[in-house]
Design an enzyme around this catalytic site. Sequence first.
Site, short mmCIF file in Angstrom:
data_model
loop_
_atom_site.label_atom_id
_atom_site.label_comp_id
_atom_site.label_asym_id
_atom_site.label_seq_id
_atom_site.Cartn_x
_atom_site.Cartn_y
_atom_site.Cartn_z
N ARG A 167 36.89 -0.78 56.74
CA ARG A 167 37.65 0.31 56.15
C ARG A 167 36.76 1.51 55.86
O ARG A 167 35.55 1.40 55.72
CB ARG A 167 38.32 -0.19 54.87
CG ARG A 167 37.36 -0.85 53.90
CD ARG A 167 38.10 -1.52 52.77
NE ARG A 167 37.18 -2.13 51.83
CZ ARG A 167 36.84 -3.40 51.84
NH1 ARG A 167 37.32 -4.20 52.77
NH2 ARG A 167 36.01 -3.89 50.94
N THR A 168 37.41 2.66 55.70
CA THR A 168 36.70 3.89 55.35
C THR A 168 36.36 3.87 53.87
O THR A 168 37.25 3.81 53.03
CB THR A 168 37.59 5.11 55.65
OG1 THR A 168 37.98 5.07 57.00
CG2 THR A 168 36.84 6.40 55.37
N GLN A 169 35.08 3.89 53.55
CA GLN A 169 34.67 3.94 52.15
C GLN A 169 34.13 5.32 51.77
O GLN A 169 33.80 5.54 50.61
CB GLN A 169 33.58 2.88 51.89
CG GLN A 169 34.08 1.46 51.99
CD GLN A 169 34.94 1.06 50.80
OE1 GLN A 169 35.17 1.84 49.89
NE2 GLN A 169 35.44 -0.17 50.83
#
Length: 241
Positions: free
Chosen positions: A18-20
Site C-alpha cells: 500500500r501507499t504509505q
Amino acid sequence: MSFVELNQPKNILSEIQRTQYPYVTGTSVVALKYKDGILMASDMGASYGSTLRYKSVERIKPIGKHSLLGATGELSDFQELLRYLDELILYDNMWDDGNSLGPKEVHNYLTRIMYNRRNKFNPLWNSLILGGVKNGQKYLGTVNMIGVHFEDDHVATGFGNHLARPILREEWHKDLSFEDGVKILEKCMRVLLYRDRSAVNKLQIAKITEEGVTISQPYALKTFWGFNAFQNPAAAAEGSW
C-alpha cells in the site's frame, strides 16, 4: 529488506503493498453551488515530489447518476477510491429497484472509508469534494484524509482552503448564474496559479444539474505577467539594491 521484515510471516509480507507516503499528487479543487446545480474546477497538473511532472491529469470524475467527485493528493489513492465507488455503484444498480445513490449517500460512504483507513494507520492521502443534485436538492461536501467532513455552499481543498475560500466568501451568493459561477471559479484558479507552485495553467470546470454531468475540455486562463521584474529581471534586481 530489514531483519524485522524478513522474520515476518509470509502472509503479512504479501499485504505490504500500500501507499504509505504520497508520491504523485494533485493540488487544489474548488467547488460551489450555483442556481441550477454544482460547479467544480481543478487544474490538470500532477507533481512527482516537487517536480511538476504531468500536465494532463483529470481529477474530476462523475460518480453514478447524481454525483461529481474531485480529488487533491495522491493519484494512486484516488484511483483506489474510484475502484471502491465503481463497486458501490454497481452493487446499487444490481438491486434494480428504481432508486439510485444520491450525493449525500456517496459523501457519507467516503467519510466512512477515509475514517476507517485512518484508524488502520493506512490512510488514503486525499482530500475530496463531492457535489451533486438529486430530486432538485443540491449537495456539496468535503472530506479529508483523516475523515474530517462538512457540507457548505462552497468548498475547496489544498491551497484553495487558504487562497480561494476568502474569494468565495466575498463573492458567492445563492442565486449565482452559471456564467457568474464560472467567473468566480476562474478567479480562484488564477490566484492559485500565481501562488501555488504545484498549479498549472490548464484546467477543467465541471457542472452537474438534474440533467446530468458536463466536464469541459481543458483550457488555459488569460494571465497577467506585465510586471517590471518579469519583463526585465536584471534591471529590477539592480533597482532593488
